[in-house]
Scaffold this active site. Structure first.
Site, PDB file in Angstrom:
ATOM      1  N   SER A  29     -20.961 -15.743  29.574  1.00 14.42           N
ATOM      2  CA  SER A  29     -20.375 -15.585  28.362  1.00 14.42           C
ATOM      3  C   SER A  29     -20.437 -14.338  27.653  1.00 14.42           C
ATOM      4  O   SER A  29     -20.100 -13.175  28.313  1.00 14.42           O
ATOM      5  CB  SER A  29     -20.929 -16.745  27.340  1.00 14.42           C
ATOM      6  OG  SER A  29     -20.140 -16.774  25.995  1.00 14.42           O
ATOM      7  N   HIS A  56     -16.763 -17.993  30.007  1.00 12.18           N
ATOM      8  CA  HIS A  56     -16.898 -19.165  28.737  1.00 12.18           C
ATOM      9  C   HIS A  56     -16.194 -18.017  27.741  1.00 12.18           C
ATOM     10  O   HIS A  56     -16.846 -17.232  26.856  1.00 12.18           O
ATOM     11  CB  HIS A  56     -18.105 -19.496  28.263  1.00 12.18           C
ATOM     12  CG  HIS A  56     -18.113 -20.281  27.324  1.00 12.18           C
ATOM     13  ND1 HIS A  56     -19.382 -21.259  27.326  1.00 12.18           N
ATOM     14  CD2 HIS A  56     -17.163 -20.704  26.541  1.00 12.18           C
ATOM     15  CE1 HIS A  56     -18.851 -22.189  26.198  1.00 12.18           C
ATOM     16  NE2 HIS A  56     -17.825 -21.826  25.577  1.00 12.18           N
ATOM     17  N   ASP A 147     -24.283 -23.548  27.571  1.00 10.50           N
ATOM     18  CA  ASP A 147     -23.401 -23.861  28.907  1.00 10.50           C
ATOM     19  C   ASP A 147     -23.707 -23.398  30.076  1.00 10.50           C
ATOM     20  O   ASP A 147     -24.511 -22.196  30.243  1.00 10.50           O
ATOM     21  CB  ASP A 147     -21.733 -22.901  28.567  1.00 10.50           C
ATOM     22  CG  ASP A 147     -20.860 -23.690  29.394  1.00 10.50           C
ATOM     23  OD1 ASP A 147     -21.200 -24.703  30.294  1.00 10.50           O
ATOM     24  OD2 ASP A 147     -19.710 -23.302  29.376  1.00 10.50           O
TER      25      ASP A 147
END
Length: 541
Positions: A29, A56, A147
């Site tokens: 991310s 992400h 995540d």
């Protein structure tokens, strides 16, 4: 019936098949771009692995990742379209605004707004865990949030390997979340992750974990059999009739984790280290499970199987279920909850069914979950699960059947009281008897036809006439043709055919050339113990 929440679209949950190369899922991310560049730039063009990059991002963000990465690597790189066949020595990049999953050997995209979650890395990692199993490697790089943690857990449970970026991550939340959840095998810098991937592939090749099953070189076959002898002496469980591909991949995983480059080196280590014997044994047992796994199967259980079982059952008889290979108990409690819901539903149907409801209300319910792993049984008996482990349970069921204890959830006592857990080998130990239903899901897939027939014969012996056998979605009762008839073909539910069953001790047929005097003595002692246990069980019965 309560509807379970889904992290992955149902259509992605297909059975796995043999894959001839590892797939590496790479998630990041915030701050992930530099880590992507450093890692992929260090991988040679002929690594014989496939790489899938999952970033992400905000769905509205216009990603230039494919263009940027093409400047740092000579490996063919492409942005994924609707369906892309996965090939080794290729890099695949997920486009923005999509959800990515792996279905067999194909990458598939789903519109981001059709799945109510932003855990895009977890979704992809979970899909490769289910489909690619031990050929899946999950890598989490820089990023905020958590995540990737659930996905790495799934990869690890299915026999794959998990890696996260070390303190070099610009944003350490995602890697640290996975470390805190104890689902990480290696913590490395991006360049060292690339080097570790090459070592993993080399180790898998040395362990014959990659490719189709084929005759082994004689020396390697001897080494594998000696490892199985070590496990037999340690645990009393003989894995000789487990599928060879499973054995090779589990041993390959342990070799990779301990950086043992060849079979002989790992055998020497295994013989000298009791802790590794325990770890390899636990890996061989493959305790992969979840609550209401394959939800449609549980809907069929509630709507068709339980009504058929209980319709004509005498009032004085107990309801008796056996969950064979129960792992950490999620399957057990899922079935117990379905049974409790069905009984409650019958009670609410009014005066016309009141006598039936009364009988069901006082009728004893006996569920016998069993497993080879004492560690798994202890967890199942406690019935305590993490937030991640109960995420697939509907809020209604979670509220009704679980009590929150700190950061965990415990199955309520009224459900746990149905269950009597046992450390038990259904291939050797005397089976439970007079069962209305046996569930043995996703266990037979790891056995060859010899053990499958032995297991099915045992289950036939243990079941009452017309009782039910529940198997996994990739399993059938064909190894014991004539003992079962299909109750629901789609969901692998079988009804016991009339006929005398028999329980037989397993004669493993261990290869003559691999038997040693030490192993023969150990086996003799265990056989005598089994005989005494069998005799005691018969007398008690």
């Amino acid at each position: 019936m309560a509807k379970e929440t889904e992290q992955i679209p149902e259509k992605t949950k297909l059975s796995s098949h043999a894959h001839n190369f590892p797939i590496v899922g790479i998630g990041a991310s915030a701050g992930g771009l530099d880590a992507f560049k450093q890692m992929l730039g260090a991988i040679p063009v002929d690594s014989d692995m496939a790489y899938v990059v999952v970033q992400h991002l905000n769905p509205a963000h216009d990603s230039k990742l494919t263009e940027i990465l093409s400047r740092v690597t000579n490996i063919p790189i492409e942005e994924i379209t609707d369906e892309v066949k996965i090939l080794p020595n290729h890099i695949y990049v997920m486009p923005e605004g999509k959800i990515l999953t792996s279905v067999d050997g194909v990458l598939k995209l789903t519109p981001r707004d059709s799945v109510k979650t932003n855990l895009v890395i977890d979704i992809f990692f979970t899909s490769i865990a289910v489909v690619w199993e031990s050929m899946a490697v999950g890598v989490v790089l820089s990023g905020t949030g958590a995540d990737g943690t659930i996905g790495l857990k799934m990869i690890k449970e299915h026999g794959g390997i998990t890696i996260v970026q070390d303190e070099t991550a610009a944003y350490g939340d995602m890697p640290q979340s996975a470390v805190n959840a104890h689902v990480v095998d290696f913590v490395l810098s991006p360049e060292k992750i690339a080097d570790q991937l090459l070592k993993i592939n080399h180790t898998y090749t040395a362990a014959h974990a990659i490719g189709e099953e084929e005759p082994l070189p004689q020396n390697d076959e001897i080494l594998f059999n000696q490892m199985l002898q070590v496990l037999y002496q340690f645990s009393g469980v003989d894995f000789i009739h487990y599928k060879q591909s499973t054995i090779h991949r589990r041993i390959g995983r342990r070799m990779a984790l301990h950086k043992r480059g060849d079979l002989a080196d790992y055998l020497k280590f295994l013989r000298s280290d009791k802790a590794e014997q325990e770890q390899l044994y636990q890996d061989m047992l493959i305790s992969v499970t979840s609550f209401f796994r394959d939800p449609k199967t549980f809907e069929t259980l509630s709507e068709k199987v339980l009504p058929a079982l209980l319709k004509s059952k005498p009032a004085e008889e107990a309801i008796r279920f056996w969950i064979a290979g129960c792992a950490s108990g999620e399957e057990v409690y899922s079935i117990a909850i379905c049974l409790h819901e069905y009984i409650s539903k019958i009670k609410k149907k009014g005066p016309a069914l009141l006598s039936t409801a009364e009988r069901l209300g006082v009728r004893p319910i006996q569920i016998f979950p069993s497993d080879l792993s004492e560690t798994a049984i202890n967890k199942a008996r406690a019935g305590i699960y993490s937030k991640e482990e109960v995420q697939s349970i509907s809020p209604e069921r979670l509220s009704k059947y679980f009590t929150k204890t700190g950061v965990s959830y415990q199955v309520n006592k009224n459900i746990r009281d149905f269950c009597v857990f046992a450390n038990h080998n259904f291939l050797n130990d005397p089976p439970f008897a007079k069962m209305d239903l046996i569930s043995c899901r996703n266990v037979l897939i790891y056995m060859d036809s010899f053990l499958q027939k032995k297991a099915l014969t045992t289950f036939h012996y243990a079941l009452k006439e017309n009782a039910i056998l529940l198997l996994g979605k990739s399993e059938t009762a064909s190894a014991a043709a004539g003992l079962f008839t299909s109750f629901d073909k789609k969901y692998k539910i079988y009804s016991r055919k009339t006929g005398a069953g028999s329980f037989m001790q397993v004669a493993t047929g261990r290869r003559e050339q691999t038997l040693t005097t030490q192993n023969t003595a150990a086996k003799k002692g265990i056989t005598q113990t089994d005989f005494r246990s069998s005799a005691n069980a018969i007398l008690i019965s």
